[in-house]
Motif scaffolding. Structure first.
Motif, PDB file in Angstrom:
ATOM      1  N   ALA A  35       0.835  -1.207   0.000  1.00  0.00           N
ATOM      2  CA  ALA A  35       0.000   0.000   0.000  1.00  0.00           C
ATOM      3  C   ALA A  35       0.868   1.254   0.000  1.00  0.00           C
ATOM      4  N   ARG A  36       1.916   1.257   0.800  1.00  0.00           N
ATOM      5  CA  ARG A  36       2.820   2.405   0.849  1.00  0.00           C
ATOM      6  C   ARG A  36       3.508   2.618  -0.501  1.00  0.00           C
ATOM      7  N   TYR A  37       3.935   1.510  -1.106  1.00  0.00           N
ATOM      8  CA  TYR A  37       4.610   1.591  -2.405  1.00  0.00           C
ATOM      9  C   TYR A  37       3.667   2.158  -3.471  1.00  0.00           C
ATOM     10  N   VAL A  38       2.428   1.664  -3.489  1.00  0.00           N
ATOM     11  CA  VAL A  38       1.461   2.159  -4.471  1.00  0.00           C
ATOM     12  C   VAL A  38       1.214   3.655  -4.286  1.00  0.00           C
ATOM     13  N   GLU A  39       1.100   4.103  -3.039  1.00  0.00           N
ATOM     14  CA  GLU A  39       0.864   5.535  -2.819  1.00  0.00           C
ATOM     15  C   GLU A  39       2.057   6.368  -3.261  1.00  0.00           C
ATOM     16  N   GLU A  40       3.254   5.917  -2.908  1.00  0.00           N
ATOM     17  CA  GLU A  40       4.453   6.669  -3.295  1.00  0.00           C
ATOM     18  C   GLU A  40       4.578   6.765  -4.815  1.00  0.00           C
ATOM     19  N   GLU A  41       4.432   5.625  -5.495  1.00  0.00           N
ATOM     20  CA  GLU A  41       4.564   5.610  -6.949  1.00  0.00           C
ATOM     21  C   GLU A  41       3.356   6.277  -7.621  1.00  0.00           C
ATOM     22  N   GLY A  42       2.189   6.065  -7.021  1.00  0.00           N
ATOM     23  CA  GLY A  42       0.975   6.622  -7.600  1.00  0.00           C
ATOM     24  C   GLY A  42       0.966   8.135  -7.606  1.00  0.00           C
ATOM     25  N   ARG A  43       1.474   8.738  -6.560  1.00  0.00           N
ATOM     26  CA  ARG A  43       1.527  10.198  -6.510  1.00  0.00           C
ATOM     27  C   ARG A  43       2.433  10.750  -7.609  1.00  0.00           C
ATOM     28  N   LYS A  44       3.475   9.987  -7.941  1.00  0.00           N
ATOM     29  CA  LYS A  44       4.404  10.436  -8.977  1.00  0.00           C
ATOM     30  C   LYS A  44       3.857  10.194 -10.382  1.00  0.00           C
ATOM     31  N   LYS A  45       3.161   9.053 -10.572  1.00  0.00           N
ATOM     32  CA  LYS A  45       2.790   8.639 -11.920  1.00  0.00           C
ATOM     33  C   LYS A  45       1.359   8.989 -12.322  1.00  0.00           C
ATOM     34  N   SER A  46       0.407   8.855 -11.383  1.00  0.00           N
ATOM     35  CA  SER A  46      -0.996   9.003 -11.790  1.00  0.00           C
ATOM     36  C   SER A  46      -1.849   9.790 -10.814  1.00  0.00           C
ATOM     37  N   GLY A  47      -1.269  10.194  -9.695  1.00  0.00           N
ATOM     38  CA  GLY A  47      -2.039  10.950  -8.718  1.00  0.00           C
ATOM     39  C   GLY A  47      -2.890  10.091  -7.809  1.00  0.00           C
ATOM     40  N   ILE A  48      -2.790   8.771  -7.918  1.00  0.00           N
ATOM     41  CA  ILE A  48      -3.622   7.887  -7.108  1.00  0.00           C
ATOM     42  C   ILE A  48      -3.166   7.923  -5.652  1.00  0.00           C
ATOM     43  N   ILE A  49      -4.123   7.820  -4.734  1.00  0.00           N
ATOM     44  CA  ILE A  49      -3.817   7.704  -3.321  1.00  0.00           C
ATOM     45  C   ILE A  49      -4.409   6.397  -2.812  1.00  0.00           C
ATOM     46  N   THR A  50      -4.147   6.061  -1.558  1.00  0.00           N
ATOM     47  CA  THR A  50      -4.610   4.787  -1.015  1.00  0.00           C
ATOM     48  C   THR A  50      -5.408   4.991   0.266  1.00  0.00           C
ATOM     49  N   GLN A  51      -6.189   3.966   0.602  1.00  0.00           N
ATOM     50  CA  GLN A  51      -6.890   3.844   1.884  1.00  0.00           C
ATOM     51  C   GLN A  51      -7.853   4.996   2.175  1.00  0.00           C
ATOM     52  N   VAL A  52      -8.592   5.417   1.140  1.00  0.00           N
ATOM     53  CA  VAL A  52      -9.703   6.364   1.323  1.00  0.00           C
ATOM     54  C   VAL A  52     -10.946   5.698   0.752  1.00  0.00           C
ATOM     55  N   MET A  53     -11.908   5.391   1.615  1.00  0.00           N
ATOM     56  CA  MET A  53     -13.119   4.731   1.147  1.00  0.00           C
ATOM     57  C   MET A  53     -14.069   5.744   0.508  1.00  0.00           C
ATOM     58  N   GLU A  54     -15.063   5.227  -0.212  1.00  0.00           N
ATOM     59  CA  GLU A  54     -15.961   6.106  -0.968  1.00  0.00           C
ATOM     60  C   GLU A  54     -16.779   7.017  -0.059  1.00  0.00           C
ATOM     61  N   ASP A  55     -17.141   6.541   1.145  1.00  0.00           N
ATOM     62  CA  ASP A  55     -17.889   7.403   2.056  1.00  0.00           C
ATOM     63  C   ASP A  55     -16.990   8.469   2.670  1.00  0.00           C
ATOM     64  N   ALA A  56     -15.722   8.121   2.938  1.00  0.00           N
ATOM     65  CA  ALA A  56     -14.774   9.100   3.461  1.00  0.00           C
ATOM     66  C   ALA A  56     -14.507  10.195   2.434  1.00  0.00           C
ATOM     67  N   ALA A  57     -14.462   9.829   1.160  1.00  0.00           N
ATOM     68  CA  ALA A  57     -14.284  10.835   0.108  1.00  0.00           C
ATOM     69  C   ALA A  57     -15.456  11.809   0.095  1.00  0.00           C
ATOM     70  N   LEU A  58     -16.646  11.290   0.283  1.00  0.00           N
ATOM     71  CA  LEU A  58     -17.838  12.128   0.336  1.00  0.00           C
ATOM     72  C   LEU A  58     -17.792  13.059   1.550  1.00  0.00           C
ATOM     73  N   MET A  59     -17.344  12.531   2.681  1.00  0.00           N
ATOM     74  CA  MET A  59     -17.220  13.367   3.879  1.00  0.00           C
ATOM     75  C   MET A  59     -16.178  14.472   3.666  1.00  0.00           C
ATOM     76  N   ALA A  60     -15.040  14.110   3.060  1.00  0.00           N
ATOM     77  CA  ALA A  60     -13.984  15.094   2.821  1.00  0.00           C
ATOM     78  C   ALA A  60     -14.497  16.262   1.989  1.00  0.00           C
TER      79      ALA A  60
END
Length: 558
Positions: free
Chosen positions: A475-500
């Motif tokens: 998960a940490r690796y995906v977040e680190e690489e994702g921020r550099k390559k595609s902007g993807i983040i990890t461990q945010v559920m769909e309801d938490a995104a709505l709350m944010a």
């Protein structure tokens, strides 16, 4: 003669923000009881006040000590002991309160909702205290924990007179009649009873018409909904049943493999009822697999009636089409959750049994993003049989899919699933008492899996903590690489995104802030966040003079 009851939810200290959302299941049971003329009260203790279990000064100290646990073992042990004392005091206070209410309101029965993990342990303690104070009170229990563990619960405790599995709306009416001597237990469906040392399970029956199921959130019935100690983001149930038999999943134990749906009009009636009762039109769909045609029908009706609503949706890739996605965005759908589980097609087909084509999944995710939907994808990592090749395939899939979020969970083997029933077929080894361990196991989503209490299993020849480390590192690796390559983040559920969205935070910022508030017990900041979200979801246009469907839902049945 009609009954009086209490419906109780005591989960203990929360680890995720959705713990503060209203409990749709208890609200539905209350609706059934009221409809048939019974009196009931929902006592949901999962409010902001539950954070008193972790005083802020203890939380801060605990976080600091965890940085070097081996060097601080004695102080950590002492601190955990003090927190256990606070929990015991809280349970005693709640038991006293419940005992007084039972006496004052002449309660005939109480019913607990059971969750797996610490909540299960805490609820047993609370129920035991009440039983010792009110030995004549009938105590029932139901919920997802019963669906998974059934009569195994009676190996741990006899405090519950009856367990309810499956769907509870009709069973609760039978139990209400039983509580006032109007019915025999063995005539009520969906029960597990321990009698004279023998386990009796009555036949299962599912609700034929879901339109008869309606949640009640009136503060006179659900007093925790007063003020801002609960989130005013509501769960909306569109359908029940899931035809997919994912090997790791036991969701169909609750509502079966055949889909049943509410009508779009009934779903919108619930939206309107919540808007008039609490001023909110923000929802999270609570289904495990909402049918595609229903998704589009509901969305199209929202558009047609110009209803100001915002919601998060859970679905399956196979249920989604480009036309459906377009309607979803126009109707107010903000975030979409889909399970992928692995980026390797062989694993998806044979280890997971997802019924998912990965190439179609990429197209649907990209189409959803094109229409402006916030897309959350979920993965089990590592899966049984995980290799460097399948790991790379999953990473590559995540990067090319274009999803906003990838969430990860290590494999959890549950009873009544293919992994649980035939673990050897998937290279899984379980301790003899594994499922007994699992009953009190809590996946603490705001701590890395390496800090979870270990489970007695081996997958891929690795013990639980090794699997947890592997999952957390990926998960940490995906977040680190994702921020550099595609902007993807990890461990945010769909309801938490709505709350944010409703507290003007970035999605990663919201995840990290809530994690911090809950980790250190910052009740003030968490309370301010709940209040801000509730203010935002209530800042909606006037819904107009609509008919209040709660009156129809709660009409007394002779």
């Amino acid at each position: 003669m009609k009954s009086r009851s209490l419906l109780i939810n005591y989960c203990g200290y929360p680890s995720t923000p959705n713990a503060f959302m209203p409990d749709n299941g208890l609200a539905v049971l209350a609706g059934s009881l009221l409809k048939y003329g019974h009196e009931t009260l929902i006592l949901d203790y999962n409010t902001l006040d539950i954070m008193d279990l972790l005083p802020n000064e203890y939380g801060i100290r605990l976080r600091n000590l965890r940085e070097s646990p081996s060097d601080n073992a004695d102080e950590l042990k002492s601190l955990y002991g003090r927190l256990e004392g606070i929990l015991e005091e809280n349970l005693a206070e709640k038991a006293d309160e419940l005992s007084r209410i039972i006496k004052q309101r002449k309660i005939d029965f109480i019913a607990f909702k059971l969750w797996t993990g610490k909540s299960f342990v805490n609820t047993i303690k609370l129920a035991g205290k009440i039983k010792s104070m009110r030995p004549d009170i009938k105590i029932f229990a139901g919920g997802p924990h019963v669906d998974y563990f059934r009569d195994r619960i009676y190996k741990v405790t006899d405090v519950f007179d009856v367990l309810v599995y499956g769907e509870g709306e009709e069973s609760i009416i039978g139990l209400a009649d039983y509580a006032v001597d109007n019915r025999e237990l063995d005539t009520i469906n969906n029960l597990i009873i321990k009698k004279d040392g023998q386990i009796i399970e009555t036949p299962e029956k599912r609700i034929e018409d879901l339109n008869d199921s309606f949640p009640i959130y009136d503060t006179s019935v659900y007093p925790a909904m007063e003020g801002d100690k609960k989130l005013k983001v509501f769960i909306s149930e569109f359908s029940r049943g899931c035809p997919n038999k994912c090997n790791f999943c036991g969701h169909s134990n609750k509502s079966g493999s055949s889909r049943r749906s509410k009508s779009p009009d009934r779903i919108l009636e619930e939206f309107d009822y919540v808007a008039k009762t609490h001023g909110s039109r923000v929802f999270r769909n609570g289904d495990s697999n909402t049918p595609g045609p229903l998704i589009k029908d509901v969305a199209d009706k929202i558009i047609e009636r110009e209803i100001p609503v915002e919601y998060a949706l859970i679905s399956h890739i196979a249920s989604l089409t480009p036309e459906c996605l377009k309607s979803l965005k126009r109707s107010g759908c903000f975030s979409l959750f889909v399970g992928i589980e692995s980026g390797n097609q062989y694993v998806v087909d044979n280890v997971i049994n997802k019924g998912l084509n990965l190439e179609k999944a990429v197209k649907i995710i990209k189409e959803a993003r094109k229409h402006g939907l916030f897309v959350v994808t979920s993965y089990v990592y590592p899966t049984p049989g995980e290799t460097e090749r399948t790991r790379k395939d999953t990473f590559d899939f995540i990067m090319r899919s274009g999803a906003n979020v990838a969430t990860f969970c290590p494999p959890i083997v549950t009873p009544r699933s293919a992994w649980g029933d035939k673990p050897e077929s998937f290279g899984i080894k379980l301790d003899d008492d594994y499922f007994d361990q699992l009953m009190s196991f809590t996946p603490d989503l705001f701590y890395p899996p390496t800090e979870w209490k270990p489970l007695g299993y081996e997958i891929n020849g690795k013990k639980f903590h090794e699997i947890a480390v592997e999952s957390d590192n990926f998960a940490r690796y995906v977040e680190e690489e994702g921020r550099k390559k595609s902007g993807i983040i990890t461990q945010v559920m769909e309801d938490a995104a709505l709350m944010a969205r409703h507290c003007d935070m970035g999605f990663g910022e919201f995840r990290d802030s809530v994690r911090d508030y809950l980790t250190v017990g910052d009740k003030d900041l968490m309370g301010a966040l709940l209040k801000k979200i509730n203010s935002s979801v209530a800042n909606l246009p006037d819904v107009g003079p609509i008919t209040d469907p709660s009156r129809e839902a709660c009409r007394t049945v002779a």
